[in-house]
Design an enzyme around this catalytic site. Sequence first.
Site, PDB file in Angstrom:
ATOM      1  N   GLU A 207       0.798  -1.233   0.000  1.00 54.12           N
ATOM      2  CA  GLU A 207       0.000   0.000   0.000  1.00 54.12           C
ATOM      3  C   GLU A 207       0.833   1.288   0.000  1.00 54.12           C
ATOM      4  O   GLU A 207       0.565   2.222   0.757  1.00 54.12           O
ATOM      5  CB  GLU A 207      -1.023  -0.046   1.151  1.00 54.12           C
ATOM      6  CG  GLU A 207      -1.967  -1.229   0.972  1.00 54.12           C
ATOM      7  CD  GLU A 207      -3.002  -1.419   2.088  1.00 54.12           C
ATOM      8  OE1 GLU A 207      -3.032  -0.621   3.033  1.00 54.12           O
ATOM      9  OE2 GLU A 207      -3.782  -2.388   1.985  1.00 54.12           O
ATOM     10  N   GLU A 326      -4.800  -8.544  -1.758  1.00 60.60           N
ATOM     11  CA  GLU A 326      -5.380  -8.468  -0.411  1.00 60.60           C
ATOM     12  C   GLU A 326      -6.738  -7.796  -0.516  1.00 60.60           C
ATOM     13  O   GLU A 326      -6.835  -6.691  -1.046  1.00 60.60           O
ATOM     14  CB  GLU A 326      -4.482  -7.656   0.534  1.00 60.60           C
ATOM     15  CG  GLU A 326      -5.017  -7.563   1.964  1.00 60.60           C
ATOM     16  CD  GLU A 326      -4.247  -6.569   2.845  1.00 60.60           C
ATOM     17  OE1 GLU A 326      -3.004  -6.588   2.851  1.00 60.60           O
ATOM     18  OE2 GLU A 326      -4.917  -5.756   3.517  1.00 60.60           O
TER      19      GLU A 326
END
Length: 389
Positions: A207, A326
């Site tokens: 991220e 994810e």
Amino acid sequence: MGRRVSLLGLCFWVCTFVCGAVSADSHSSRGENTVQVNVSVGKSAIAEIDEDFVCATLDWWPPEKCDYGVCSWHSASLLNLDLSNKILLNAVKAFSPLKIRLGGTLQDKVLYNTSDLKEPCTSFVKDSSIMFGFTQGCLPMARWDQLNAFFEESGAKIIFGLNALNGRTIPSQGPAVGAWDSTNAESFIRYTVNKNYKIFGWELGNELSGNGVGTRVAAGQYASDTISLTNLVLDIYKDVEPKPLILAPGGFVDSLWYKEFLDKTPKSLDVITHHIYNLGSGADQHLVEKILDPTVLDGELATFRNLQSIIKSSASATSVVAWVGEAGGAYNSGRDHVSNTFLYSFWYLDQLGMASTFDTKTYCRQAFIGGNYGLLDATSFVPNPDYYR
Ligand SMILES: *[C@@H]1O[C@H](CO)[C@@H](O)[C@H](O)[C@H]1NC(C)=O
Ligand SMILES: *[C@@H]1O[C@H](CO)[C@@H](O)[C@H](O)[C@H]1NC(C)=O
């Protein structure tokens, strides 16, 4: 080889998991009561997925990770998960093979206790004043050995998320400064290969794409770091087959960032990964209504379509595939009594179907265990309804 996605395939697949059962008993009764129903709806394939499309994550969050006053991780961290639990072993084995992606927010704060590490190997300590709410942590090699013994016994295919912030300076504003320091990652990968541990893929970072979560890394810098990782892996694996996949960036799709990143990593990247939390915060009181609202669920179509077209028009078009690296639905660990109930399947199954029609090859569910959205309950290890999907 891929698996053709057709409605027939999906229906059969759903039945397989709905009808199965996992027990702690080593003579699993899975499948004994299976009722086979063949539903023929359509036969033309619209996309292809990997044979082992199903994937789930294991995270680093320590027991002190709490959201909105609820501490839902218990001992489900890679650092303390009870690997001798029979249900855990059988739950992974039942998929043979289950892809497991190891990573999450704290992966970019993990050091590996290989011989090059010049500082003590210490645990994460909660500190809400700093990025991600914890200090840096460390993976002892003895624990890495135990994890690999478990992965081998359970037949899992492992994707390891490397710390991509190593060596960078993180200013209070703007992107992280400097190149990735790969020294610790390199000795960790060498240790892993010397021990003959099988790693299916190495993924760089979590991220940090686009605006990032906590901090971000510019696309051009990330591309050159990914090329460094690829060269490193090719060198370490020069006499080893099969070669592992190289995955990145495991972030949220940001068109300009993803496009630049893909254009600058031709032939270096095997899988472009992205994360999905399309239900918003786990604190949302109206999560149930959102899950039951097709308009909310369809909101994610645009992201899949966008990424598909970015890949097609990029310099990596013929060499890279997309995975959901994810996805947990509601961020900050999901929501108790919602993300661990039958109702969550309306979100999960919709996502599996949607992802596959946009040529996503693998879909990693956050989390296999841990938080309120685990496929297994974090304390009893008993499968939640979504496990059977
Ligand atoms: C369903 O299809 C499979 C594979 O074609 C076949 O072996 C099986 O007998 C069928 N079952 C029923 C109940 O028709
Ligand atoms: C880290 O490695 C050093 C050197 O091998 C060792 O002395 C130390 O006990 C290790 N720390 C942990 C937490 O495993």
